[in-house]
Design an enzyme around this catalytic site. Structure first.
Site, PDB file in Angstrom:
ATOM      1  N   LEU A 146      20.568  26.055  48.527  1.00  0.00           N
ATOM      2  CA  LEU A 146      19.710  26.884  47.680  1.00  0.00           C
ATOM      3  C   LEU A 146      19.655  26.224  46.307  1.00  0.00           C
ATOM      4  CD1 LEU A 146      20.919  30.563  48.387  1.00  0.00           C
ATOM      5  CD2 LEU A 146      18.877  29.439  49.294  1.00  0.00           C
ATOM      6  N   ASP A 147      18.506  26.316  45.646  1.00  0.00           N
ATOM      7  CA  ASP A 147      18.432  25.821  44.280  1.00  0.00           C
ATOM      8  C   ASP A 147      19.460  26.555  43.424  1.00  0.00           C
ATOM      9  OD1 ASP A 147      16.301  24.229  45.015  1.00  0.00           O
ATOM     10  OD2 ASP A 147      14.779  25.663  44.350  1.00  0.00           O
ATOM     11  N   ARG A 148      19.906  25.911  42.385  1.00  0.00           N
ATOM     12  CA  ARG A 148      20.925  26.499  41.510  1.00  0.00           C
ATOM     13  C   ARG A 148      20.526  27.884  41.004  1.00  0.00           C
ATOM     14  NH1 ARG A 148      23.459  23.582  36.062  1.00  0.00           N
ATOM     15  NH2 ARG A 148      24.890  25.274  35.505  1.00  0.00           N
TER      16      ARG A 148
END
Length: 329
Positions: A146-148
């Site tokens: 997942l993106d940060r």
């Protein structure tokens, strides 16, 4: 004054592939086995053909077989320092975020703002934290990313067999992933999907950007309206059929409805207005996951949004006065 740490030459390494690594890509295998070696260096020696399997050249996407002998050339690296100490408060926060765990798998509701792995100036991420929390799980790896700034369901495999099992479902598009996203404007109910090829580009600054480009990889995201806030904003459910980098964010932008709080692909004025309501984050959340376990049982997971998210929607509903709570078919 302490002396500077000098790079050392590792010499040639011969690594035999054990059963737990059967079917794993060579690049991921090397990233796991060559601790402390930069990812860029690993891909460089792969591209140059310096890594051999059973004395022959291979491509970076080669999948290993039990008994393969991997020859790694001498690598000049700086010895790694002691692993970064992770704050106890963060470890406790991640422990409390677990929504499912058994002997083979962990699923957690990742908070926004925490990276899934170290790198790019970060000493650690979720995977490093869980390796500290579960030191007995020697084969622990991220199943996906997942993106940060994206929150929600993240899977971590404790065993290679589970990693392979779930990767097969991801490759065959058999894992049902559903996200919630708050987007700008009134998303049309008639727009059920966005099918647009995506291509990754790396800017000179090193930042990764993704764009719709006919030369890119086919990408498909299904969309459904969940809640409207007059013509101002829409809460949508996004289901990525393919799994490209930044897929939902770019497809939402391409459709003319960028996601609130998206600093790469968003609308700055819209994000500013949401921020003034207390929404200081990217409004993208992995809310549901469904997939088959090795036993054949289908596991369905849900992760609630954080209070900040709910409060912003309540304020939006009050200010627009026209929220539709029920999802549209």
């Amino acid at each position: 004054m302490s002396e500077a740490v000098q790079p050392v030459n590792t010499g040639v390494q011969l690594l035999e592939v054990e059963p737990g690594f059967d079917g794993q890509r060579i690049d991921n295998f090397l990233r796991t086995r060559l601790k402390g070696v930069p990812k860029t260096l690993i891909y460089r020696i792969l591209r140059k053909g310096e890594v051999r399997v059973n004395k022959g050249r291979i491509k970076p996407d080669y999948r290993l077989k039990v008994g393969d002998i991997v020859r790694v050339p001498p690598i000049r690296v700086t010895p790694a320092d002691e692993p970064a100490r992770i704050a106890q408060g963060l470890l406790e926060r991640l422990e409390q975020a677990i929504v499912f765990e058994d002997k083979q798998l962990i699923a957690l509701n990742k908070p926004a703002g925490i990276a899934v792995h170290g790198g790019s100036g970060l000493n650690f991420g979720v995977i490093e934290a869980f390796r500290q929390l579960r030191p007995q799980a020697k084969e622990m790896e991220l199943v996906h990313r997942l993106d940060r700034d994206t929150s929600g369901l993240l899977l971590i495999a404790k065993r290679r067999s589970m990693l392979r099992h779930l990767h097969e479902q991801l490759r065959n598009e058999q894992m049902d992933k559903r996200y919630l996203a708050l987007v700008k404007g009134a998303w049309p109910s008639s727009r059920k999907q966005v099918a647009a090829p995506l291509q990754k580009n790396n800017l000179r600054s090193g930042e990764r950007m993704v764009e719709v480009n006919d030369a890119g990889r086919d990408s498909l995201t299904l969309f459904k309206v969940v809640r409207r806030f007059a013509e101002y904003a829409t809460l949508v459910q996004a289901s990525p059929v393919t799994g490209r980098t930044h897929q939902i964010r770019v497809h939402a932008q391409y459709a003319g409805h960028p996601i609130a709080g998206d600093t790469k692909y968003g609308d700055d004025e819209f994000s500013k207005q949401i921020r003034e309501l207390g929404g200081k984050r990217l409004f993208l959340h992995a809310s549901e996951l469904a997939f088959a376990l090795p036993s054949g049982e289908r596991l369905q997971l849900q992760a609630p949004v954080e209070p900040q998210w709910t409060q912003v929607l309540e304020q939006l509903a009050a200010s627009t006065g026209a929220a539709i709570k029920d999802s549209e078919s």
